[in-house]
Design an enzyme around this catalytic site. Structure first.
Site, PDB file in Angstrom:
ATOM      1  N   ARG A 194      -5.892 -17.269   4.274  1.00  0.00           N
ATOM      2  CA  ARG A 194      -5.860 -15.893   3.755  1.00  0.00           C
ATOM      3  C   ARG A 194      -6.696 -15.873   2.488  1.00  0.00           C
ATOM      4  O   ARG A 194      -6.432 -16.616   1.537  1.00  0.00           O
ATOM      5  CB  ARG A 194      -4.427 -15.444   3.459  1.00  0.00           C
ATOM      6  CG  ARG A 194      -4.382 -14.115   2.695  1.00  0.00           C
ATOM      7  CD  ARG A 194      -2.999 -13.512   2.616  1.00  0.00           C
ATOM      8  NE  ARG A 194      -2.570 -13.007   3.906  1.00  0.00           N
ATOM      9  CZ  ARG A 194      -1.534 -12.172   4.075  1.00  0.00           C
ATOM     10  NH1 ARG A 194      -0.831 -11.759   3.029  1.00  0.00           N
ATOM     11  NH2 ARG A 194      -1.202 -11.743   5.276  1.00  0.00           N
TER      12      ARG A 194
ATOM     13  N   HIS B  88      -7.639  -8.174   9.532  1.00  0.00           N
ATOM     14  CA  HIS B  88      -6.330  -8.846   9.631  1.00  0.00           C
ATOM     15  C   HIS B  88      -6.027  -9.045  11.117  1.00  0.00           C
ATOM     16  O   HIS B  88      -5.121  -8.435  11.688  1.00  0.00           O
ATOM     17  CB  HIS B  88      -5.266  -7.972   8.965  1.00  0.00           C
ATOM     18  CG  HIS B  88      -3.985  -8.683   8.663  1.00  0.00           C
ATOM     19  ND1 HIS B  88      -3.786 -10.024   8.918  1.00  0.00           N
ATOM     20  CD2 HIS B  88      -2.817  -8.232   8.122  1.00  0.00           C
ATOM     21  CE1 HIS B  88      -2.564 -10.362   8.549  1.00  0.00           C
ATOM     22  NE2 HIS B  88      -1.956  -9.302   8.070  1.00  0.00           N
TER      23      HIS B  88
ATOM     24  N   GLN C 167      -2.452  -9.782  12.585  1.00  0.00           N
ATOM     25  CA  GLN C 167      -1.581  -8.609  12.594  1.00  0.00           C
ATOM     26  C   GLN C 167      -1.784  -7.812  13.887  1.00  0.00           C
ATOM     27  O   GLN C 167      -0.818  -7.353  14.511  1.00  0.00           O
ATOM     28  CB  GLN C 167      -1.894  -7.728  11.376  1.00  0.00           C
ATOM     29  CG  GLN C 167      -1.048  -6.481  11.292  1.00  0.00           C
ATOM     30  CD  GLN C 167       0.419  -6.787  11.047  1.00  0.00           C
ATOM     31  OE1 GLN C 167       0.745  -7.526  10.134  1.00  0.00           O
ATOM     32  NE2 GLN C 167       1.302  -6.224  11.852  1.00  0.00           N
TER      33      GLN C 167
ATOM     34  N   ASP D 249      -0.436   2.002   6.697  1.00  0.00           N
ATOM     35  CA  ASP D 249      -0.436   0.803   5.841  1.00  0.00           C
ATOM     36  C   ASP D 249      -0.531   1.291   4.395  1.00  0.00           C
ATOM     37  O   ASP D 249      -0.783   2.482   4.142  1.00  0.00           O
ATOM     38  CB  ASP D 249      -1.637  -0.091   6.222  1.00  0.00           C
ATOM     39  CG  ASP D 249      -1.693  -1.391   5.411  1.00  0.00           C
ATOM     40  OD1 ASP D 249      -0.660  -1.796   4.835  1.00  0.00           O
ATOM     41  OD2 ASP D 249      -2.782  -1.995   5.348  1.00  0.00           O
TER      42      ASP D 249
ATOM     43  N   CYS E  56       2.419  -2.434   9.153  1.00  0.00           N
ATOM     44  CA  CYS E  56       2.305  -3.902   9.132  1.00  0.00           C
ATOM     45  C   CYS E  56       3.248  -4.522   8.115  1.00  0.00           C
ATOM     46  O   CYS E  56       3.545  -5.711   8.203  1.00  0.00           O
ATOM     47  CB  CYS E  56       0.871  -4.303   8.861  1.00  0.00           C
ATOM     48  SG  CYS E  56       0.232  -3.637   7.312  1.00  0.00           S
TER      49      CYS E  56
ATOM     50  N   ARG F 115       4.851 -11.262  14.929  1.00  0.00           N
ATOM     51  CA  ARG F 115       3.848 -12.121  14.270  1.00  0.00           C
ATOM     52  C   ARG F 115       4.095 -13.569  14.693  1.00  0.00           C
ATOM     53  O   ARG F 115       3.151 -14.317  14.957  1.00  0.00           O
ATOM     54  CB  ARG F 115       3.959 -11.999  12.737  1.00  0.00           C
ATOM     55  CG  ARG F 115       3.697 -10.597  12.171  1.00  0.00           C
ATOM     56  CD  ARG F 115       2.266 -10.173  12.393  1.00  0.00           C
ATOM     57  NE  ARG F 115       1.340 -11.151  11.855  1.00  0.00           N
ATOM     58  CZ  ARG F 115       0.956 -11.215  10.571  1.00  0.00           C
ATOM     59  NH1 ARG F 115       1.377 -10.314   9.723  1.00  0.00           N
ATOM     60  NH2 ARG F 115       0.110 -12.138  10.168  1.00  0.00           N
TER      61      ARG F 115
HETATM   62  N1   CP Z   1       1.782  -7.889   7.365  1.00  0.00           N
HETATM   63  C1   CP Z   1       1.520  -9.002   6.651  1.00  0.00           C
HETATM   64  O1   CP Z   1       0.509  -9.658   6.809  1.00  0.00           O
HETATM   65  O2   CP Z   1       2.460  -9.312   5.726  1.00  0.00           O
HETATM   66  P1   CP Z   1       2.356 -10.452   4.628  1.00  0.00           P
HETATM   67  O3   CP Z   1       1.345 -10.019   3.597  1.00  0.00           O
HETATM   68  O4   CP Z   1       3.737 -10.552   4.064  1.00  0.00           O
HETATM   69  O5   CP Z   1       1.910 -11.730   5.278  1.00  0.00           O
HETATM   70  N1  NVA Z   2      -3.883  -3.781   3.707  1.00  0.00           N
HETATM   71  C1  NVA Z   2      -2.848  -4.640   3.182  1.00  0.00           C
HETATM   72  C2  NVA Z   2      -2.207  -5.424   4.275  1.00  0.00           C
HETATM   73  C3  NVA Z   2      -1.097  -6.323   3.837  1.00  0.00           C
HETATM   74  C4  NVA Z   2      -0.522  -7.111   4.976  1.00  0.00           C
HETATM   75  C5  NVA Z   2      -3.437  -5.570   2.126  1.00  0.00           C
HETATM   76  O1  NVA Z   2      -4.516  -6.110   2.348  1.00  0.00           O
HETATM   77  O2  NVA Z   2      -2.809  -5.727   1.088  1.00  0.00           O
END
Ligand code: CP
Ligand code: NVA
Length: 304
Positions: free
Chosen positions: A101, A128, A131, A223, A263, A291
């Site tokens: 990440r 993502h 997701q 989101d 999400c 997930r």
């Molecule tokens: N939806 C998601 O990716 O959540 P986290 O940021 O908690 O991993």
């Molecule tokens: N769009 C959000 C998704 C979190 C899972 C972010 O990037 O923070």
């Protein structure tokens, strides 16, 4: 065997995506420990916070008999100037895959190009894709299929929507995006999704009118308005995004039994009202659970 990375949703073909979702369903039905990843060590580097992705990958790798190796980015020599390429070359000598990440998508691409092990995108500023696997699994289990369903996303044209656009297109869905001017998804992603949809019978549509996007939708998804790294813009965005809140009025425009998706993490009273996210049509915790199952399916697809 050439290694397969999972950097964006369309790293998989339509057929491969369907296969991964089938396996995800099997893993959901039977969560008994397995040995698919026995003897395999999977690294996990998180340069941003995470609850769902981090835990579901760690648990999923363990349930498949593999060994998750949690690497704190700030404790790696990466933080002291070792190049990403050298890091990728070294990790490739120890690990069988790495889940990352990070911020720029280009960092994932560099890791994937320099290393010899599969790289899995656990969220970047751009996409993502893990997701999106859980999202499709969730819709499928509640609706019995995906083709022809209308998926409406309201809000920021961000990483989550970029993956959703391509995933929905690959699955033959009709994807409608409602976002304020200046916060639309990146045009190249919309074009790519449109091209994919042309082959799958799907459709892609973008509008600045939230009710037009939500009209007759089978699924309504949202989101956060400010993603990780955009905290400084949160106040300004709140004003602008207010008409895109998923609330009762928006749900009234959708089909009466439309699924509510997010999400997570969610901000009740901002991108979604509490009555809607906590209401009977909300499947957000199924999404979160999936997930785990869908990432286990992805890992077995890439590594066995
Ligand atoms: N939806 C998601 O990716 O959540 P986290 O940021 O908690 O991993
Ligand atoms: N769009 C959000 C998704 C979190 C899972 C972010 O990037 O923070």
């Amino acid at each position: 065997m050439t290694k397969r990375d999972y950097l964006t949703v369309d790293s998989l073909t339509s057929e491969e995506l369907a296969k991964v979702l089938d396996v995800a369903d099997e893993f959901k039905r039977d969560r008994r420990p397995r040995d698919d990843l026995a003897g395999k060590s999977i690294g996990m580097i998180f340069e941003k916070p995470s609850t769902r992705t981090r835990i579901s990958f760690e648990v999923g790798i363990a349930e498949l008999g593999g060994h998750p190796v949690i690497l704190n980015a700030s404790e790696l020599q990466l933080g002291r100037g070792e190049t990403l390429e050298d890091t990728a070359r070294v990790l490739s000598r120890y690990l069988h895959a790495v889940v990352v990440r990070t911020f720029a998508q280009s960092r994932l691409e560099m890791l994937a190009a320099a290393g010899t092990i599969p790289v899995i995108n656990a969220l970047s500023d751009f996409t993502h894709p893990c997701q999106a696997l859980a999202d499709l699994q969730t819709i499928r289990e509640h609706r019995g299929g995906l083709e022809g369903l209308k998926l409406a996303y309201l809000g920021d044209g961000n990483n989550v929507v970029h993956s959703l656009l391509k995933a929905g297109a690959l699955a033959g869905m009709r994807v409608a995006i409602g976002s304020p001017a200046g916060y639309e998804p990146i045009p190249q992603v919309v074009d790519q999704a449109t091209r994919i949809a042309a082959h799958t019978g799907g459709d892609v549509f973008c509008t600045a009118d939230p009710l037009e996007a939500a009209a007759d939708a089978d699924v309504v998804y949202t989101d956060v308005w400010a993603s990780m790294g955009q905290e400084g813009e949160a106040a300004a965005r709140t004003m602008l995004f207010r008409p895109f809140q998923v609330n009762r009025q928006v749900m009234d425009a959708a089909k009466p039994d439309a699924l509510v998706m997010h999400c997570l993490p969610a901000h009740r009273g901002e991108e979604i009202s509490a009555d809607v996210i906590d209401g009977p049509n909300s499947v957000v915790f199924d999404q979160a659970e999936n997930r785990l199952h869908s990432q286990k399916a992805l890992l077995t697809f890439l590594l066995t």
